[in-house]
Design an enzyme around this catalytic site. Structure first.
Site, mmCIF file in Angstrom:
data_model
loop_
_atom_site.group_PDB
_atom_site.id
_atom_site.type_symbol
_atom_site.label_atom_id
_atom_site.label_comp_id
_atom_site.label_asym_id
_atom_site.label_seq_id
_atom_site.Cartn_x
_atom_site.Cartn_y
_atom_site.Cartn_z
ATOM 1 N N PHE A 144 0.859 -1.189 0.000
ATOM 2 C CA PHE A 144 0.000 0.000 0.000
ATOM 3 C C PHE A 144 0.888 1.230 0.000
ATOM 4 C CE2 PHE A 144 -2.381 3.582 1.507
ATOM 5 C CZ PHE A 144 -3.548 3.476 0.767
ATOM 6 N N ASP A 229 9.203 3.066 2.068
ATOM 7 C CA ASP A 229 8.004 3.820 2.426
ATOM 8 C C ASP A 229 7.744 3.591 3.910
ATOM 9 O OD1 ASP A 229 5.479 4.755 2.963
ATOM 10 O OD2 ASP A 229 4.553 3.961 1.138
ATOM 11 N N LYS A 258 2.099 10.928 7.305
ATOM 12 C CA LYS A 258 1.271 10.643 8.478
ATOM 13 C C LYS A 258 1.734 11.369 9.754
ATOM 14 C CE LYS A 258 -1.320 6.827 6.755
ATOM 15 N NZ LYS A 258 -0.953 5.783 5.817
HETATM 16 C C1 PLP Z 1 -1.112 5.911 4.311
HETATM 17 C C2 PLP Z 1 0.007 5.420 3.498
HETATM 18 C C3 PLP Z 1 0.324 6.030 2.272
HETATM 19 C C4 PLP Z 1 -0.516 7.122 1.667
HETATM 20 O O1 PLP Z 1 -0.560 8.276 2.440
HETATM 21 P P1 PLP Z 1 -1.741 9.337 2.174
HETATM 22 O O2 PLP Z 1 -1.365 10.490 3.079
HETATM 23 O O3 PLP Z 1 -3.017 8.680 2.575
HETATM 24 O O4 PLP Z 1 -1.706 9.687 0.749
HETATM 25 C C5 PLP Z 1 1.415 5.555 1.588
HETATM 26 N N1 PLP Z 1 2.165 4.552 2.068
HETATM 27 C C6 PLP Z 1 1.897 3.946 3.239
HETATM 28 C C7 PLP Z 1 2.783 2.849 3.733
HETATM 29 C C8 PLP Z 1 0.797 4.350 3.990
HETATM 30 O O5 PLP Z 1 0.498 3.714 5.122
#
Ligand code: PLP
Length: 406
Positions: A144, A229, A258
């Site tokens: 994700f 990420d 986040k």
């Molecule tokens: C939440 C998340 C995203 C996307 O972030 P948004 O601020 O919702 O666009 C990307 N990578 C990971 C691992 C995430 O948990």
């Protein structure tokens, strides 16, 4: 005086007008403090999702609020057409905190992932010498990384992408946790390997030991950028500042979001190592709200609070405690309970259906949880949580995980 709307009325009004891209629990929140939130009828809940880990500092942290208000009264947005003091300090402090020389400030997580892809592609063309428009990036199944068109193009989840093609080319999907598949898939046009150190939305999936270190070594050997990420796992969530520290696998590109905004700022960042350097030039990227003084001021205070209140250490200790206590619960429903720091999932056995029904029961006992990937209940409270609040939650979790299903 106008009568106050009920939860049911607000939900009905919302559903009438919003594009229903979520299926939320039918609770209408109106106030938060620390780990607690209240619905409009005044019922109190412990927030076990913390805005998908964006709310590590808890609701309305006094220091974050103070900074937010002071900065809002001073300077909020100016765009990148000018320098601003808060952005400069933010970049310096974040670079030092993470140990990377260069920062690209952004707004949301998905955007930061997009920018990391741009950086890796350009690095591939101008540094590695990949022929134009041939760059390839390797990603993992069950990933994700967000919801933009390019990012969903390399998702393996059909509901994320089914109706949204044509998809962006240039990506290869390999199994998560498999270094052999990585080495086999790399070719001379591969510019990057983009991976989550722990798959968050995929269900808090922890890869086999040595995976990150192994992947990093393979990337180094083949001159491929190792891109992590850590939007969800970073900044103390997993009991270390960054989840990669469990294996000492520092990436070439680190993506944060986040919790970087301390629950208030909408801010993300791409951090680049010396090897990547200052790759994007004026005109090649931009974003109106990126580097906003307001978000940067809040993020700076968020980093200070993270360090001074020892939120990472707390996440490590209380995470271990929470996980051990969860494992002591004699439940017939759990297939596996796993986690790192305060990033924990209880996977429900398939014969007991979706985790959603358990989240609904937890909600009735006063815990707000969100299932991830259908079969997991995720426990990711704000990192400011106290042991006695975890005990409060454990009592309710034990009840739900031991009582009969029907
Ligand atoms: C939440 C998340 C995203 C996307 O972030 P948004 O601020 O919702 O666009 C990307 N990578 C990971 C691992 C995430 O948990």
């Amino acid at each position: 005086m106008k009568k106050k709307m009920t939860s049911a009325e607000i939900i009905e009004m919302t559903k009438k007008h919003i594009m229903e891209t979520y299926a939320p629990l039918p609770v209408v929140l109106t106030r938060g403090k620390g780990v607690w939130v209240w619905d409009i009828e005044g019922k109190k809940y412990l927030d076990m999702l913390s805005c998908y880990s964006a709310l590590s500092h808890g609701h309305c942290h006094p220091r974050i609020l103070k900074t937010l208000i002071a900065q809002a009264k001073t300077l909020s947005n100016v765009s990148r057409a000018f320098y601003n003091d808060q952005m400069g300090l933010f970049c310096k402090e974040l670079a030092e905190f993470c140990g990377f020389p260069r920062v690209l400030p952004m707004n949301t997580g998905a955007e930061a992932v997009e920018k990391a892809i741009k950086i890796a592609r350009k690095w591939g063309y101008v540094v590695k010498g990949v022929p134009k428009n041939q760059a390839e990036i390797i990603v993992c199944e069950n990933n994700f990384h967000g919801r933009t068109i390019t990012v969903i193009s390399f998702s393996s989840e059909s509901s994320y992408k089914e109706y949204f093609g044509p998809h962006t080319p240039g990506f290869h999907i390999i199994p998560y946790g498999d270094t052999q598949a990585l080495e086999k898939t790399i070719n001379q046009n591969t510019v990057g390997f983009l991976v989550e150190p722990i798959q968050g939305e995929g269900g808090v999936i922890i890869p086999p030991e040595g995976y990150l270190k192994g992947a990093k070594e393979i990337c180094e050997k083949h001159n491929v950028l190792f891109m992590l990420d850590e939007i969800q796992t970073g900044l103390g969530r997993c009991g270390k500042r960054f989840a990669y520290e469990y294996e000492d696998a520092k990436p070439d590109i680190l993506i944060l979001g986040k919790a970087l905004g301390a629950g208030v700022g909408i801010i993300s960042a791409v951090l680049c190592s010396e090897k990547v350097g200052d790759i994007l030039k004026p005109g090649e990227d931009g974003s109106t709200f990126s580097g906003s003084p307001l978000s940067c001021a809040v993020a700076r205070e968020g980093l200070r609070v993270l360090v001074e209140e020892k939120l990472t250490e707390k996440s490590y200790e209380l995470g271990n405690y929470f996980l051990a206590k969860l494992k002591e619960i004699k439940t017939p429903y759990a297939k596996e309970i796993r986690g790192r720091g305060l990033f924990i999932a209880t996977e429900i056995k398939p014969e007991y259906g979706d985790a959603r029904s358990f989240c609904e029961k937890l909600w009735h006992t006063g815990l707000l949880c969100k299932e991830t990937h259908f079969k997991n209940i995720r426990f990711a409270p704000p990192l400011i949580i106290k042991k006695k609040e975890i005990d409060w939650a454990l009592k309710r979790i034990e009840k739900v995980l031991t009582e009969p299903v029907k």
